[in-house]
Design a protein around this motif. Sequence first.
Motif, mmCIF file in Angstrom:
data_model
loop_
_atom_site.group_PDB
_atom_site.id
_atom_site.type_symbol
_atom_site.label_atom_id
_atom_site.label_comp_id
_atom_site.label_asym_id
_atom_site.label_seq_id
_atom_site.Cartn_x
_atom_site.Cartn_y
_atom_site.Cartn_z
ATOM 1 N N ALA A 1 -15.395 -14.054 -1.596
ATOM 2 C CA ALA A 1 -16.678 -13.378 -1.406
ATOM 3 C C ALA A 1 -17.601 -14.165 -0.494
ATOM 4 O O ALA A 1 -18.811 -14.200 -0.680
ATOM 5 C CB ALA A 1 -17.352 -13.125 -2.758
ATOM 6 N N GLY A 2 -17.019 -14.832 0.522
ATOM 7 C CA GLY A 2 -17.832 -15.308 1.633
ATOM 8 C C GLY A 2 -18.346 -14.095 2.393
ATOM 9 O O GLY A 2 -17.973 -12.952 2.104
ATOM 10 N N ILE A 3 -19.175 -14.312 3.404
ATOM 11 C CA ILE A 3 -19.805 -13.169 4.064
ATOM 12 C C ILE A 3 -18.773 -12.243 4.705
ATOM 13 O O ILE A 3 -18.950 -11.020 4.721
ATOM 14 C CB ILE A 3 -20.860 -13.647 5.091
ATOM 15 C CG1 ILE A 3 -21.747 -12.479 5.508
ATOM 16 C CG2 ILE A 3 -20.202 -14.313 6.291
ATOM 17 C CD1 ILE A 3 -22.528 -11.855 4.387
ATOM 18 N N ALA A 4 -17.663 -12.780 5.221
ATOM 19 C CA ALA A 4 -16.641 -11.933 5.834
ATOM 20 C C ALA A 4 -15.986 -11.039 4.783
ATOM 21 O O ALA A 4 -15.774 -9.842 5.014
ATOM 22 C CB ALA A 4 -15.585 -12.779 6.532
ATOM 23 N N GLY A 5 -15.641 -11.611 3.628
ATOM 24 C CA GLY A 5 -15.046 -10.811 2.565
ATOM 25 C C GLY A 5 -16.004 -9.776 2.026
ATOM 26 O O GLY A 5 -15.612 -8.640 1.727
ATOM 27 N N LEU A 6 -17.276 -10.132 1.902
ATOM 28 C CA LEU A 6 -18.274 -9.185 1.411
ATOM 29 C C LEU A 6 -18.427 -8.004 2.362
ATOM 30 O O LEU A 6 -18.473 -6.847 1.941
ATOM 31 C CB LEU A 6 -19.623 -9.893 1.242
ATOM 32 C CG LEU A 6 -19.709 -10.932 0.129
ATOM 33 C CD1 LEU A 6 -20.994 -11.736 0.259
ATOM 34 C CD2 LEU A 6 -19.635 -10.259 -1.241
ATOM 35 N N VAL A 7 -18.503 -8.296 3.659
ATOM 36 C CA VAL A 7 -18.662 -7.229 4.646
ATOM 37 C C VAL A 7 -17.423 -6.344 4.676
ATOM 38 O O VAL A 7 -17.523 -5.111 4.752
ATOM 39 C CB VAL A 7 -18.967 -7.819 6.029
ATOM 40 C CG1 VAL A 7 -18.853 -6.761 7.121
ATOM 41 C CG2 VAL A 7 -20.366 -8.437 6.042
ATOM 42 N N PRO B 1 -23.093 -14.621 11.514
ATOM 43 C CA PRO B 1 -22.876 -13.309 12.129
ATOM 44 C C PRO B 1 -21.457 -13.105 12.639
ATOM 45 O O PRO B 1 -20.902 -12.010 12.531
ATOM 46 C CB PRO B 1 -23.902 -13.260 13.261
ATOM 47 C CG PRO B 1 -24.244 -14.681 13.540
ATOM 48 C CD PRO B 1 -24.104 -15.410 12.246
ATOM 49 N N MET B 2 -20.847 -14.172 13.175
ATOM 50 C CA MET B 2 -19.473 -14.034 13.675
ATOM 51 C C MET B 2 -18.504 -13.799 12.516
ATOM 52 O O MET B 2 -17.577 -12.986 12.626
ATOM 53 C CB MET B 2 -19.074 -15.281 14.457
ATOM 54 C CG MET B 2 -19.828 -15.464 15.742
ATOM 55 S SD MET B 2 -19.461 -14.190 16.977
ATOM 56 C CE MET B 2 -19.755 -15.105 18.476
ATOM 57 N N ALA B 3 -18.692 -14.512 11.413
ATOM 58 C CA ALA B 3 -17.836 -14.289 10.251
ATOM 59 C C ALA B 3 -18.008 -12.871 9.727
ATOM 60 O O ALA B 3 -17.033 -12.217 9.338
ATOM 61 C CB ALA B 3 -18.150 -15.307 9.162
ATOM 62 N N ALA B 4 -19.246 -12.385 9.710
ATOM 63 C CA ALA B 4 -19.475 -10.997 9.295
ATOM 64 C C ALA B 4 -18.745 -10.032 10.226
ATOM 65 O O ALA B 4 -18.140 -9.052 9.777
ATOM 66 C CB ALA B 4 -20.970 -10.697 9.281
#
Length: 528
Positions: free
Chosen positions: A26-32, A489-492
């Motif tokens: 649930a880092g930002i990439a997983g959340l998005v 933002p890049m991870a998102a």
Amino acid sequence: MAVEINAGPGGRVRTERRGRVVVIGAGIAGLVAALRLAVSGLDVTLLERAASPGGKMRSVDVGGRAVEAGPTVFTMRWVFEEVFAQAGASLAERVALTPAGILARHAWSASERLDLFADIDASAAAIDAFAGIREADGYRRFCTRAAEVYRTLEDPFIRRERPSPIDLGRRVGLSGLGGLWRIQPFATLWGALGAYFRDPRLRQLFGRYATYCGSSPFEAPATLMLVAHVEQAGVWSIAGGLSGLAEAVAALAAERGAQVLYGTEARRIVVAGGRVAGVETASGERIPADAVVLNADISALAAGLFGQEARRAAEPVPPAERSLSAVTFCLAARAAGFPLAHHSVFFSGDYRAEFEAIRDGQLPPDPTVYVCAQDRADSGARREGPERLLCLVNAPARGERPLSREEIDTCETNMRDRLAACGLSLAAEPGAVTTTPAGFEALFPATGGALYGRASHGWTATFKRPGARTRLPGLYLAGGSVHPGPGVPMAAQSGRIAADCLLADLGRGPASTRPSAAAAMPGGTSMR
């Protein structure tokens, strides 16, 4: 799993099979990714071994106060405007954002200070007063070139699935090849800065943007000057910090139907018939899945931490190619002698020697120090009493060898010496939290404490980052160690790209993974 959906013509109830997807992390990439997939109607389960969302976007308790211990700079607001809009929500209504007038305050000594502002003219005037009109003119030319680099790469690189160098050339087209060549992909950032700045302090200031990707300015490509444009396009502070942004995205994903399970560690990606079949948790539960989105550093996958069958889906990052780690000090402290801004940077006396020490696996004896004064706004005003501070120095990603107590103490002494040289003293309250590369290795296993995946050293490093799709059917990658790179933002964006690739492969989305174009975003960047 079959589900009922709205009645069709004639009042007949139709059923549709929903794809089952497990998102790990649930880092930002997983959340998005979880949010995007849930909005698209898939059956999404998000697993997170920690007790709260965010990954690196985390806070720690210091004497009863929550101090942000991860990323603190919020840029590229348009990414999250689009993420929330695609989910039928508004970023501004969910997250309280305040634009920054001062991007950062920089110091080299007690008498050498320079503020960069959101307004280019104000920054140019400050540079003129600090280093002369020639440097101010160079700054304006630098801003123009940084904007050109960003415009050249935004659509074909940042917004799309991982390209090869040939693919990137095709995407920009004949008309864009000149721009692609002008962004100096084969030059180092440090070398390119010499065309704009003669003052070594300014080269040091703008060279620091390489560290936003965990890289050395002496080895990173000149294309990283685009970070300067990203900041110039807008920096915001967030009520509750970036960990609060993660909580907002997690809450929205849950509202849109994603099942979010905290305290649940994924132990193995289950493979059957040559493709992903589910995820097994540390408790032994098996969750069936048609696809898995892995939001973890690719080194963890390559090390077999998600099972031997899945480890071949990624190549390990050699220790010599890891990005920077850090030693961080989260404090409640009384600051005196220096007018801290929300973001302040205290530069070392010899920047090259600092990065040579890190390259050799050593903590630099004279480090550059970043300080985030989390209770201060642009004015520098703060309430009385101790304030929340994050102090960070760059360190080599050698977390497999824990630092000794003596080494940590020496690091803190060197940090305080650098701050004192610039006029700042800190009187810390009890309860400070220190995190070393070994601590980051424990949080993010198999990385050695590297915070940004692979270092962006050399023009080919960008193309060594894996894309969303893998050799294992049904397994998709997201996070700062994959395309398009590190940073919130890049991870998102990587989460969006992974979700769109998955949807396309399920026949639930367009063949292209490019997200829909957006109009100009308030405080953000206009998209064609």
